[in-house]
Structure formats: structure tokens, C-alpha cells
Design a protein around this motif. Structure first.
Motif, PDB file in Angstrom:
ATOM      1  N   UNK A 415       0.857  -1.191   0.000  1.00  0.00           N
ATOM      2  CA  UNK A 415       0.000   0.000   0.000  1.00  0.00           C
ATOM      3  C   UNK A 415       0.892   1.240   0.000  1.00  0.00           C
ATOM      4  N   UNK A 416       0.845   1.983  -1.099  1.00  0.00           N
ATOM      5  CA  UNK A 416       1.694   3.163  -1.269  1.00  0.00           C
ATOM      6  C   UNK A 416       0.827   4.426  -1.278  1.00  0.00           C
ATOM      7  N   UNK A 417       1.104   5.382  -0.407  1.00  0.00           N
ATOM      8  CA  UNK A 417       0.325   6.633  -0.410  1.00  0.00           C
ATOM      9  C   UNK A 417       0.785   7.583  -1.510  1.00  0.00           C
ATOM     10  N   UNK A 418      -0.128   8.451  -1.931  1.00  0.00           N
ATOM     11  CA  UNK A 418       0.188   9.516  -2.885  1.00  0.00           C
ATOM     12  C   UNK A 418      -0.243  10.829  -2.244  1.00  0.00           C
ATOM     13  N   UNK A 419       0.724  11.588  -1.768  1.00  0.00           N
ATOM     14  CA  UNK A 419       0.467  12.856  -1.081  1.00  0.00           C
ATOM     15  C   UNK A 419       0.572  13.993  -2.092  1.00  0.00           C
ATOM     16  N   UNK A 420      -0.414  14.882  -2.144  1.00  0.00           N
ATOM     17  CA  UNK A 420      -0.376  15.947  -3.159  1.00  0.00           C
ATOM     18  C   UNK A 420       0.769  16.916  -2.941  1.00  0.00           C
ATOM     19  N   UNK A 421       1.175  17.566  -4.027  1.00  0.00           N
ATOM     20  CA  UNK A 421       2.216  18.585  -3.954  1.00  0.00           C
ATOM     21  C   UNK A 421       1.619  19.922  -3.553  1.00  0.00           C
ATOM     22  N   UNK A 422       2.355  20.657  -2.744  1.00  0.00           N
ATOM     23  CA  UNK A 422       1.984  22.016  -2.422  1.00  0.00           C
ATOM     24  C   UNK A 422       2.504  22.938  -3.523  1.00  0.00           C
ATOM     25  N   UNK A 423       1.889  24.104  -3.710  1.00  0.00           N
ATOM     26  CA  UNK A 423       2.385  25.036  -4.740  1.00  0.00           C
ATOM     27  C   UNK A 423       3.854  25.378  -4.512  1.00  0.00           C
TER      28      UNK A 423
END
Length: 493
Positions: A415-423
Motif C-alpha cells: 500500500x503506497x500513499x500519494x500525497x499531493x504537492x503544495x504550490x
């Protein structure tokens, strides 16, 4: 009246752009269940599973409805045209699909924004992985998952045994969306009930209309007042982790053994989380060196590390309502010694642990119905609203159950998370421990980090470097015998 979006939810909608989609994702890899004569696991199985469990997350059948004139924030209303097959999609790799091909597909899926005219989530069944395996890729908007009223859908589709639990029949019928008059009447009722809350909502709604107050602009102003805009700009220019964010992503993963982290912790102290941060610090150091960056003694990386705390200082958490706050940890990449890097990180995190409000990994995993996907979503929500221009990277580390989980009888292998990028940031790091493994999900801007695979290798090397420091001290008599190094394994290998 339907529930109104909170001002925080509106902030995520306002901050979203083609360059910075505001959704959190997960890449779960499964082994096909033993064929019981029904064809194993396929798209129809996944659709049926979601259809059976979606009643536990009713927000996943609701869309955002604007108030006429935008006198107040939008509300959540049932999607009268809800089509589960629009949200649960099917994809396939040319057999035998490699892990690298899966990662490229994930990169493209995560680069696309969600359709705001529909419920804000998607899930993909990816077939054709080598070894007869398959993957489930999901993404949910940050405005959707709050950990209290709504958890991530990935939390309700998994079971602790190979035999799916029974669920009650779902007789859901969408309620008719409120009329314009009813929506305006709701605004009046909210004004009477809580004038200050309505004013805050109006400000957030105005921000989303004008685009004048995004998350980045708010924190820019705050940091500028504290350290001066020039210092913030210099920090960004000096760091290879800061870049003009494009709309395309590059994603890769690393798999390591949890026992290695426990070995390092037992020898040098701290927590498993401290060891994870020390590994990331060592990876940044090695990666910067491959780029020819200076890594002098004072070089550091500022990491925003969301952590869970108790709502009540005297109680252990019993639900995911426990708050998540942002903590800043300075990763000492200029320190040559891996052990000293770990000690310096442990000293910083000890300040938070000494408050007595930190939630232990054991307590989190013990929460009924806990799944890492929801806590990663909560951590991303906190990071989005607190990250500053002088911060370099967001790292979310969530402990998961140390036993297998299943989807419709299929065992989950990774299970691999995908964390969004900040600007303005080029990389985010998500970490999940599960069933004896530690899984890293590295989400990067495609243009800013063409060498993401190099950084992934540096993560493995940094862990090996720390593990090596424990071997010479254990048994001098066995100096001639060397334990095999931990390796980075790809899901499907």
C-alpha cells in the motif's frame, strides 16, 4: 437542509489549480485470490464491493452545489445521476505489466483533476500486472475526507480476513436537490444561528471566486511578516526541492522491511518514525550530492510532518476524530554521520512527545476500523493549510496494521500513499507501514525531478547505511558473518 462545506473545504477548492490538484491517493497492490470457480477478482467484483460498502461513506455519493448568487458557501447534495461505473474505472497493462509501467499510469492518473460536477473521487482497477497481480488506484479530494463525518473509501473496502464481512442491504435513493429558494432560506437560517460562521464562509467563498486568497498567498503573507519576503525567496532559490509546479507528476515507490527500522531504533534509541525521518534525511543528502549540490555542515531540509494528537490529554484516542497537527522537523542533511542525523531528529521530535498529547503508533493501529488511507488524507489537509514558502517538503508517516488485509478475498501485498504537492514544491513523501513492510510513495513534479528514481535508490541506501551502524556493535565474535542488506523490493517482484 444539506450540509454546508466548511471554510477549510472551500480553501482546498480555492487553492486547487491545474498545476496543484488537491486530491490524496493510494496505490494498493493485491495478489489474485484463489480461484473458487467464480473467476477470481475482476472489475465486476470491485464494482460490487464498492456498491456494497459505499453506504458507509455517504459523502461519496454527493456533489458540490453552489448557492445562487454565492451569498454563502456551497452545500453537499445527493448526486441524482450518480453512476458508480463513472467513478470505478478499469485499466490494464500489457501483460506481463511491470511495476514501472504501473507507476507511469499512476503518474498520469494523479495529474488529472477530479470533475467538480460529480462526487469528488475515482478508483481504478489496474489489471495485467506480472505474477497475476492487480492494483487498485484511488484518489479522493481533500474537501471530501475530514476523518469524522467522512473517511476515505479505501478504509471501508478492506477486511481483516479473506472472508468479506456481511453488509446490510443498501436502499439508498438520492434526495432531490434543494431549490434556489430553499438554498437561500438555508443561508438565512445559518445567519440567525451563527452570524460569525456565515461571515467566515462568505470570506472563503469570495476567495474562491476571486482567486485572491489561495493557501499559498495566505502563508506567503504570514511568513513575509515574520522573516521577510526576501528570506523566503532566498530559501526557495537555494533548495532544489522548490520549483514552479507544473501540471504533470512523476511517481515512484520504495519497499523496505520494518524489522530494519526496529533494529536501528533498538540500537540507537528514538522511535520508528524518527528512523524513517533519518532515512529520508540521508536520502536527501545523497541525492543532493548526485546533483552536485553543496551539503555543508549547516545544510538542512525543512520538513512539515503532520502528527496525531489526543483530543483530550487524559484519554487514548478511540476514533479518527483525534486531531492532526503540523510539526516542523529540520532534517540535518549536512551531517555526515547517519547516527548523528538520527539523534538530532529524535531530539526535535522528543519535544512534541514530551507534551503527552502525541498518539503512539500502537494506539492508532488499535482504533476500530483504522486504515492508513484516511490518516494520510487528514495529514495532507493539515499540511496544505500550514506549509510555508520556507518549508521544503511534506512527509506523512502513518502506521498500518501488521497483519494482512483483503479486498473481496484478495490479499493486499503493498500500500503506497500519494500525497499531493503544495504550490512551489517539487516532492512530497508518504510512508505507510503494513504487515512487516514500510512502503514509501514519492510524488514529484515531473519537470522538477526527472531523477526521482535516483532519490528512491537513495532511500534504500540511507536505510542500509543506518542498519550497517548496528552490526559492528552486536557481536564482535561474528565479525566475519554479515547479515544480508535490506533491499528495496518492487510490488510484483
Amino acid at each position: 437542509m444539506p450540509d454546508r462545506l466548511t471554510s477549510l473545504d472551500l480553501t482546498f477548492l480555492a487553492a486547487e489549480s491545474a498545476e496543484t490538484p488537491m486530491h490524496v491517493g493510494t496505490v494498493d497492490v493485491f495478489e489474485a485470490p484463489d480461484d473458487d470457480g467464480d473467476g477470481g477478482f475482476d472489475y465486476e467484483n470491485l464494482v460490487a464491493l464498492i456498491r456494497d460498502r459505499i453506504a458507509f461513506v455517504p459523502r461519496y455519493r454527493q456533489r458540490v452545489q453552489q448557492v445562487p448568487g454565492r451569498f454563502a458557501g456551497p452545500v453537499w447534495v445527493d448526486d441524482e445521476d450518480f453512476d458508480i461505473t463513472f467513478h470505478v474505472r478499469r485499466s490494464a497493462l500489457p501483460r506481463p505489466g511491470t511495476h514501472e509501467q504501473l507507476l507511469e499510469l499512476v503518474s498520469r492518473i494523479m495529474s488529472r483533476r477530479l470533475d467538480r460536477e460529480r462526487p469528488l473521487w475515482e478508483m481504478y482497477l489496474v489489471e495485467g500486472l506480472e505474477g497475476g497481480r492487480f492494483a487498485v488506484v484511488s484518489k479522493s479530494h481533500q474537501a471530501l475526507v475530514d476523518g469524522a463525518g467522512t473517511v476515505d473509501i479505501g478504509q471501508v473496502v478492506l477486511d481483516s480476513t479473506a472472508h468479506p464481512r456481511e453488509t446490510p442491504p443498501d436502499s439508498w435513493q438520492p434526495q432531490k436537490p434543494p431549490s434556489a429558494i430553499e438554498l437561500l432560506a438555508g443561508v438565512v437560517a445559518d445567519v440567525v444561528r451563527s452570524p460569525s460562521a456565515v461571515l467566515e464562509m462568505a470570506r472563503a467563498e469570495m476567495a474562491s471566486l476571486t482567486g485572491s486568497t489561495s493557501v499559498r498567498e495566505v502563508v506567503d503573507g504570514a511568513v513575509g511578516a515574520l522573516v521577510g519576503p526576501g528570506a523566503a525567496r532566498r530559501r526557495a532559490l537555494d533548495s532544489p526541492l522548490h520549483a514552479k509546479t507544473s501540471g504533470q507528476r512523476r511517481y515512484t515507490t520504495v519497499q523496505t522491511d520494518l524489522e530494519d527500522y526496529r533494529t536501528v531504533r533498538a540500537m540507537h534509541g528514538g522511535t520508528v518514525n524518527d528512523v524513517v525521518l533519518a532515512v529520508v534525511a540521508g536520502a536527501f543528502r545523497a541525492w543532493m550530492m548526485t546533483r552536485g549540490e553543496g551539503v555543508g555542515p549547516t545544510r538542512s531540509v525543512r520538513a512539515v510532518v503532520p502528527v496525531s494528537i489526543r483530543d483530550d490529554e487524559d484519554d487514548e484516542p478511540t476514533s479518527l476524530g483525534s486531531r492532526v497537527i503540523a510539526s516542523t522537523v529540520t532534517l540535518p542533511v549536512g551531517e555526515n554521520s547517519p547516527v548523528m542525523r538520527l539523534h538530532q531528529i529524535s531530539y526535535q521530535t522528543k519535544v512534541h512527545k514530551d507534551t503527552g498529547r502525541a498518539v503512539s503508533a500502537r494506539s492508532l493501529v488499535g482504533i476500530a476500523g483504522f486504515a492508513p488511507t484516511t490518516l494520510h488524507a487528514l495529514a495532507a489537509r493539515v499540511a496544505t493549510t500550514t506549509v510555508r514558502p520556507i518549508d521544503d517538503v511534506v512527509i506523512t508517516n502513518v502506521p498500518g496494521p501488521q497483519f494482512p488485509l483483503y479486498a473481496q478475498g484478495a490479499p493486499m501485498l503493498a500500500s503506497y500513499p500519494v500525497v499531493p504537492l503544495m504550490p512551489g514544491q517539487g516532492l512530497s513523501v508518504g510512508v505507510t507501514s503494513y504487515d512487516g513492510k514500510v512502503f514509501y510513495g514519492l510524488n514529484a513534479d515531473r519537470t522538477a525531478m526527472p531523477d526521482l528514481a535516483v532519490f528512491a535508490q537513495c532511500v534504500t541506501d540511507a536505510l542500509d547505511e543506518l542498519v550497517d551502524t548496528t552490526r559492528g556493535s552486536r557481536n564482535r565474535a561474528s565479525r566475519g558473518r554479515k547479515k544480508p542488506r535490506s533491499t528495496t523490493k518492487k510490488a510484483g517482484s
